[in-house]
Design a protein around this motif. Sequence first.
Motif: not given
Length: 334
Positions: A297-303
């Motif tokens: 599962q791929v997620a962006e890093f917000a910071d």
Amino acid sequence: MLFGQKFKKVIKTTVACATFAALAVSTTSVNAETLRGASMFDGNHTFTKTMVKFGELVEQYYDGDVEFDLRLNGELGVEKDYVTFLNQGVAIDYTILAPSNMARFAPSIPLMDMPFLFRDLDHWNTVLSSDTLAPLEKELSDKADIVIVGYAGGGTRNLISSKRISNMDELAGHKMRVMGAPIQAQIFAAIGAAPSAISYNEVYNAIQTGVVSGLENEAASIQNLKFYEVAPNVTLTSHTITVRPIVFSGKSFRKLPEKLQAAIKKAGKEAGDFGRELETREDGIKLKQMADAGQIQVAEFADREKLLTIVKPVQDKFAASINATELLEAIRSK
């Protein structure tokens, strides 16, 4: 199982890999030079493909007999073992290594793959296509007796974890495996994680048993070593674009005929170009393959922009400690 590759001259690649078929076995000349290589991965990994290409190019440029004995799947150990072998001139003559794994011999060399060093692929390729890293090459040769003959790499490294990490709060205290060079631990500690240097061949079990909750790596290795089975979450921090030198034992190199030395240098540069293009192209493909298969599962890093601000003083301090401030600035200015 043996996988023989028959070229115009004598080149034989030995592969401990069940997925390879025995296509041909070449006849070995008693006068052939034998060059021994090693990879931790199977024949589908970009490192292995790059080393096979290196062998093909050496054969093309050398007017003599040469035999390649390339062992796969970690048959000869892991990268830290390869570094020792290369330094001593035993067991293997060439391989592809992460710079951080050579830190115990050449403390400055991890600057090559320091996290957040490169702005993007264009910046990375510009640096590797120039002589900017020549001071590090000299240190590695002088202190470790290991010669860089080309630069492969190009995978984008992200966080891989057993639980989802998408922001600074979720990153805080995250137990993760890092490579052994101190700068790796310093960078990830600065952004709030809890890094530990664990041998690469122990990482899968360490995640499985809860010693750590993940690591950082590129898509090819996640797929090849099935890290997704224990750490299915990939966080797109894009903290490193890999630099993976094609290296040769200095002790082995000096024993070779001058014409073969010249062929190795020429082939190393071209094989590096091949490897960079290959890994850069395949990186996104492999990540998508795993996502489409439901393995990750791929997620962006917000910071992410905040990470860049946090790590800059750590990078500067490390460069100053190894008298490489000018080199770091030269890399940044490319």
